[in-house]
Design an enzyme around this catalytic site. Structure first.
Site, PDB file in Angstrom:
ATOM      1  CG  LEU A 153      -2.071  -0.988   1.228  1.00 29.91           C
ATOM      2  CD1 LEU A 153      -2.812  -0.940   2.556  1.00 29.91           C
ATOM      3  CD2 LEU A 153      -3.033  -0.740   0.079  1.00 29.91           C
ATOM      4  CG  PHE A 180       8.822   4.202  11.883  1.00 26.33           C
ATOM      5  CD1 PHE A 180       9.954   4.242  12.705  1.00 26.33           C
ATOM      6  CD2 PHE A 180       8.016   5.320  11.815  1.00 26.33           C
ATOM      7  CE1 PHE A 180      10.233   5.376  13.438  1.00 26.33           C
ATOM      8  CE2 PHE A 180       8.298   6.440  12.552  1.00 26.33           C
ATOM      9  CZ  PHE A 180       9.415   6.490  13.366  1.00 26.33           C
ATOM     10  N   GLY A 181       8.737   1.524   7.937  1.00 25.71           N
ATOM     11  CA  GLY A 181       8.584   0.232   7.301  1.00 25.71           C
ATOM     12  C   GLY A 181       7.535   0.242   6.208  1.00 25.71           C
ATOM     13  CG  MET A 182       8.185  -2.144   2.973  1.00 28.46           C
ATOM     14  SD  MET A 182       8.288  -0.830   1.743  1.00 28.46           S
ATOM     15  CE  MET A 182       7.364  -1.625   0.422  1.00 28.46           C
ATOM     16  CB  VAL A 183       1.859   0.235   4.714  1.00 25.30           C
ATOM     17  CG1 VAL A 183       0.425  -0.012   5.167  1.00 25.30           C
ATOM     18  CG2 VAL A 183       2.577   1.175   5.672  1.00 25.30           C
ATOM     19  CG  ASP A 229       4.855  13.057  10.530  1.00 25.56           C
ATOM     20  OD1 ASP A 229       5.054  14.165   9.976  1.00 25.56           O
ATOM     21  OD2 ASP A 229       5.140  11.968  10.016  1.00 25.56           O
TER      22      ASP A 229
END
Ligand code: NAG
Ligand code: NAG
Ligand code: NAG
Ligand code: NAG
Ligand code: NAG
Ligand code: NAG
Ligand code: NAG
Ligand code: NAG
Ligand code: NAG
Ligand code: NAG
Length: 878
Positions: free
Chosen positions: A580, A585-588, A699
């Site tokens: 997505l 902080f990382g992949m979704v 954020d």
């Protein structure tokens, strides 16, 4: 022997001043035949005098025309028509004159039963603000003529008729004749009202123009005890008074040669002050052994003399100072001296009384300003004639003035044109009313903007512009202390009803970001660029694209355990098949639970955790946060070094996509944007004050505002940057966690992020939603979106500021309000930013504004409100 100081002889004989006779005919004369229709025979030359008479129509705005009855034997044309004034109290002629010049002013009033009512009027005659005479036609027969020698104090002379009873003022003729500067004594002490001017003759003819170049009117006067002397020879009359030759060619002397020559007039008031001008000329051929010499005596006291009239030349005797008369009458005697062989002689004389015109006219600049204002609004008020301020009882409607000392020109300090049917813009001439303290223009139909100059009129304490049709925004200078400003009821003006009462407005709006704050922004940007190179993941933050169905809520909400195993994560994401997005902080990944519930799974990189304990505590906290406008964390995976967060899936992507049109986003209309802003703000408010402990999002940005299938907004990625940061990061980096361009410029000095930092970021989000400009534009000198807006706002056109994709389909009032709200959020100084609760309040009002425009589009908006107002559902963490 008494001495009379200041007693003067007018020059005669030898001097060579202007040859008056050759002066241009009727130069400077104003001859008005009142009531003469402008188109009918105007001007015409009056038959007996050859004076050129004009209609009065262009010198006065009011009054009706009348005609005297023809059987009265009045044959002079100027007196056959008249103007009468059934309406209003004061009606005025306005004549252009030369300030500082002396004028003979003559007004004639002949009733002539013009109205067939046989009731002669009584009224007052004013010269500017001062009473000149009471015109009592009842007491004095059919006609009155008033004359005054006067020096106007401005270039505009107002001659006014003032109603004092039931009868209707009227006027037949008005004449002005400029006089020689040096003639007649007029000064600050008063003007000279003519009592009489006579030449001594048995003639029955008046002498005036053109025999008298100044058009004084000399009436013949003769007594039984006098003998007339006349001559056919020319009499030199060229002193400054220039009495007409035709008058000087006649004289009287007492028949009893040893008796004095006496002139008398009644003086009912012993305080009345008189000026006497006596004109002599020896018009009799004297033998060598004959002399004529006499003294002048005023009420028994020596006045002047002895004098001998010059032969065929004029001598004028007058005093610089005025005289009073006791005993009910004035008596001036001419008494021959012992050595005179002939009795005294007198040719002509004039008597004046002094009238004090002590009230100063209103300040000239104020008068021209108020006239200009009246002209620009085509105001025709019957009371707006004559002097605006004085006399106080005749002051113009809607004005008030300072008027304490008569010798000081009054100034306008109040102008109230409320409910006056004004149209057009706010008149520029208002700025010339420099002493104005109160201005009321309410309940008119004024359009255009609120002019900047109102802000510069520092004496103003009250400005009421409510109930008009003004637009644009209020000049900054109007937002000053001690000024009571009302602008409600201007639907297109920013800060106006029904949206808000501007006088109670408290949010301080920095319209243009100051140089200092712009510098701060740039500093932060530079800092970020440095940091970014070192550790890009921190700079970008978590960038999630997530989603869920509403069903997911139900399912997971009822679950006791939200902990998933890693193999469950693999299964739900179909082995991480559909990406997505990629966050800091990382992949979704997209996932499915129970084969139909969609989720977004964020797989965290190993290095991003602080430790298992902290992670678990943090996640437990996040699991307890429930709010309709926060993306829900519905579960997690914590297995060895495999860390994942499982969120509800929102199918419509993020707000950024919809603004940029990238990633399949569609353009969202203004009313929906406002609703989205309200929803995002509600989520943020919940984080700030609704949950325990309070959280700072850190954020806030358009990419972190996700939209569900109904475009309902939910904030993503809250509560993460605090827990999920790389080990060994410095304090500074912690402090500036967030996204480039959205970061509170104050954070680098305070070293800490507070809720007000979120407010700043939210302000930037709002600016993006309004303008659809890049937050940081590296291709332009105007780097930051606040600078861009500051630049545009100075040009005052909301259309240039708004996202062109909106196609002008918005209420500019709500747009202005949203813009000002955004700027107040983005105030460089955190203490000046509103709280999220205030932001919500203001956004709701913006929505009301927008809705009042689009009331045919009720569906979405009312839905929006109910969503917005329902601030939380099941707030477990409270
Ligand atoms: C009125 O008199 C002036 C000169 O005083 C002359 O120029 C003008 O033509 C006359 N007008 C009429 C209508 O006779
Ligand atoms: C006479 O009056 C005219 C017009 O006001 C003015 O221009 C001129 O200076 C005056 N002369 C004197 C001597 O006051
Ligand atoms: C005529 O004069 C009387 C006062 O004597 C006044 O009351 C009345 O209104 C006048 N009529 C007209 C038509 O002016
Ligand atoms: C003439 O006047 C003198 C002085 O006033 C007076 O005494 C005398 O009686 C007068 N003569 C006549 C005839 O009136
Ligand atoms: C003046 O002189 C004339 C003769 O020249 C004489 O008739 C007359 O009486 C004199 N008058 C006086 C007052 O002396
Ligand atoms: C003028 O004559 C009268 C008497 O006729 C006298 O009383 C007076 O003093 C004289 N005046 C002068 C100035 O000679
Ligand atoms: C006008 O101003 C004066 C003071 O300059 C004040 O006393 C008076 O009440 C005012 N009148 C109105 C109608 O405001
Ligand atoms: C202006 O006049 C209206 C009535 O005509 C009044 O209600 C209002 O208070 C006035 N405004 C000021 C500032 O005095
Ligand atoms: C204001 O007054 C000045 C000087 O009297 C004049 O030049 C200007 O035109 C006036 N402004 C307006 C808008 O009337
Ligand atoms: C105000 O002006 C507009 C446009 O000129 C007009 O349509 C409207 O009727 C006016 N309203 C009033 C109250 O005069």
């Amino acid at each position: 022997m008494e001495r009379y100081l200041g007693l003067l002889l007018a020059l005669f004989g030898t001097f060579t001043i202007i040859n008056i006779i050759q002066a241009q005919e009727q130069q400077g004369f104003i001859s008005l035949d009142c009531g003469l229709p402008a188109n009918e025979l105007s001007p015409y030359n009056e038959t007996s005098t050859r004076l050129q008479f004009y209609s009065d129509a262009t010198f006065i705005q009011s009054g009706l025309v009348g005609k005297i009855q023809s059987n009265l034997g009045i044959f002079r044309k100027p007196y056959t028509t008249l103007r009468y004034f059934p309406d209003g109290i004061r009606n005025c002629y306005n004549l252009n004159v030369e300030k500082g010049r002396k004028y003979l002013i003559r007004a004639s009033f002949i009733y002539g039963n013009y109205d067939s009512n046989d009731t002669k009027p009584v009224f007052d005659l004013y010269l500017g603000p001062n009473l000149w005479a009471t015109i009592d036609l009842e007491a004095t027969g059919n006609g009155i003529r008033e004359e005054i020698l006067h020096m106007p104090t401005s270039n505009s002379l107002k001659i006014c008729l003032v109603k004092t009873g039931d009868t209707t003022p009227l006027i037949s003729a008005l004449e002005l004749r400029p006089m020689e500067n040096g003639s007649y004594v007029i000064d600050q002490s008063g003007s000279l009202k003519r009592r009489s001017s006579n030449y001594l003759s048995k003639s029955t003819f008046d002498i005036r123009y053109s025999s008298d170049v100044y058009d004084r009117i000399w009436l013949p006067l003769f007594m039984n005890e006098w003998t007339e002397i006349s001559t056919d020879l020319d009499v030199a009359n060229n002193n400054i008074y220039g009495p007409p030759q035709d008058a000087l060619k006649h004289a009287a002397s007492p028949t009893n040669a040893s008796a004095p020559l006496t002139i008398e007039w009644p003086s009912s008031n012993s305080h009345d002050q008189y000026h006497l001008y006596v004109h002599f000329s020896e018009i009799q051929e004297l033998q060598a052994n004959e002399t004529r010499e006499f003294n002048m005596v005023w009420n028994g006291k020596h006045y002047y003399g002895p004098l001998a009239p010059p032969k065929l030349n004029v001598l004028t005797v007058f005093s610089e100072s005025s005289r009073t008369c006791g005993g009910g009458k004035c008596s001036v005697q001419f008494i021959r001296t012992n050595r005179s062989t002939l009795p005294p002689l007198l040719n002509a004389f004039e008597v004046f009384t002094v009238i004090q015109l002590s009230q100063s006219e209103t300040d000239e600049n104020d008068v021209s300003a108020i006239k200009s204002i009246a002209a620009s609004y085509a105001l025709s008020r019957i009371s707006w004639q004559g002097d605006p301020c004085v006399p106080p009882q005749l002051r113009w409607d809607g004005l008030n003035c300072t008027n304490t000392v008569a010798s000081i020109p009054p100034r306008l300090n109040t102008l109230n044109l409320s409910s006056s049917g004004l149209t057009g813009t706010i008149a520029a001439a208002l700025q010339n009313l420099t002493q104005l303290e109160k201005l009321d223009l309410s309940n008119n139909n004024l359009t255009g903007g609120v002019p900047e100059f109102l802000g510069n009129m520092k004496l103003l304490t009250v400005i009421n512009l409510s109930g008009n049709n003004l637009n644009g925004s209020l000049p900054q200078a109007l937002q000053r202390k001690g000024l009571e400003l009302s602008v409600e009821g201007n639907p297109r003006l920013c800060f106006s009803d029904p949206c808000k009462k501007p006088t109670k407005k408290k949010v301080v709006v920095p319209i243009v970001v100051s140089v200092a704050s712009a510098a701060t922004v740039i500093f932060v940007v530079v800092l970020f660029l440095v940091v970014r190179i070192k550790n890009p993941s921190i700079v970008e933050g978590l960038h999630l694209l997530m989603g869920t169905t509403s069903m997911a809520n139900v399912t997971f909400a009822n679950k006791k355990s939200r902990r998933f195993t890693y193999s469950e994560v693999i299964k739900m994401t179909n082995n991480f098949q559909r990406v997505l997005g990629e966050g800091g902080f990382g992949m979704v990944y997209h996932g499915t639970v129970n084969s139909y519930e969609q989720v977004a799974v964020k797989v965290l990189s190993e290095s991003s955790t602080q430790g298992s304990k902290e992670f678990k505590a943090e996640v437990d906290l996040l699991l307890r946060v429930h709010h309709a406008n926060l993306v829900r964390l519905v579960g997690y995976c914590y297995e060895g070094d495999k860390l994942s967060l499982i969120y509800e899936f929102l199918p419509n992507g993020d707000l950024k996509q919809h603004l940029t049109g990238k990633g399949g986003g569609s353009i969202i209309k203004w009313s929906v944007r406002l609703r989205i802003a309200l929803e995002a703000a509600s989520g943020l408010e919940y984080l700030h004050i609704g949950c325990t402990p309070p959280m700072v999002h850190r954020d806030v940005k358009t990419a972190n505002i996700l939209l569900d299938e109904n475009l309902k907004a939910k904030l993503a990625d809250f509560g993460l940057s605090r827990s999920f940061q790389s080990e060994g990061e410095s304090q500074v980096l912690t402090a500036i966690a967030g996204t480039l361009g959205y970061l509170d410029p104050e954070c680098n000095s305070s070293g800490r992020l507070s809720e007000k930092s979120d407010v700043y970021s939210f302000g930037i989000v709002l600016l993006e939603m309004i303008t659809n400009q890049p937050v940081i534009n590296q291709t332009s000198e105007i780097l930051h979106i606040t600078q861009w807006v500051g630049f545009k706002i100075s040009r005052g056109d909301i259309i240039e500021i708004m996202d062109p994709n909106l196609g002008k389909d918005y209420d500019s009032n709500s747009a202005w309000r949203a813009l000002e709200l955004a700027l107040s959020c983005a105030n460089p100084s955190s203490s000046k930013r509103p709280s999220m609760s205030q932001v919500i309040q203001e956004l709701k009002e913006c929505i009301v504004c927008e809705n009042s425009r689009v009331n045919d589009n009720q569906g979405l908006e009312s839905q929006a409100m109910s969503i917005g107002l329902d601030s939380s559902m099941d707030p477990m963490a409270r």
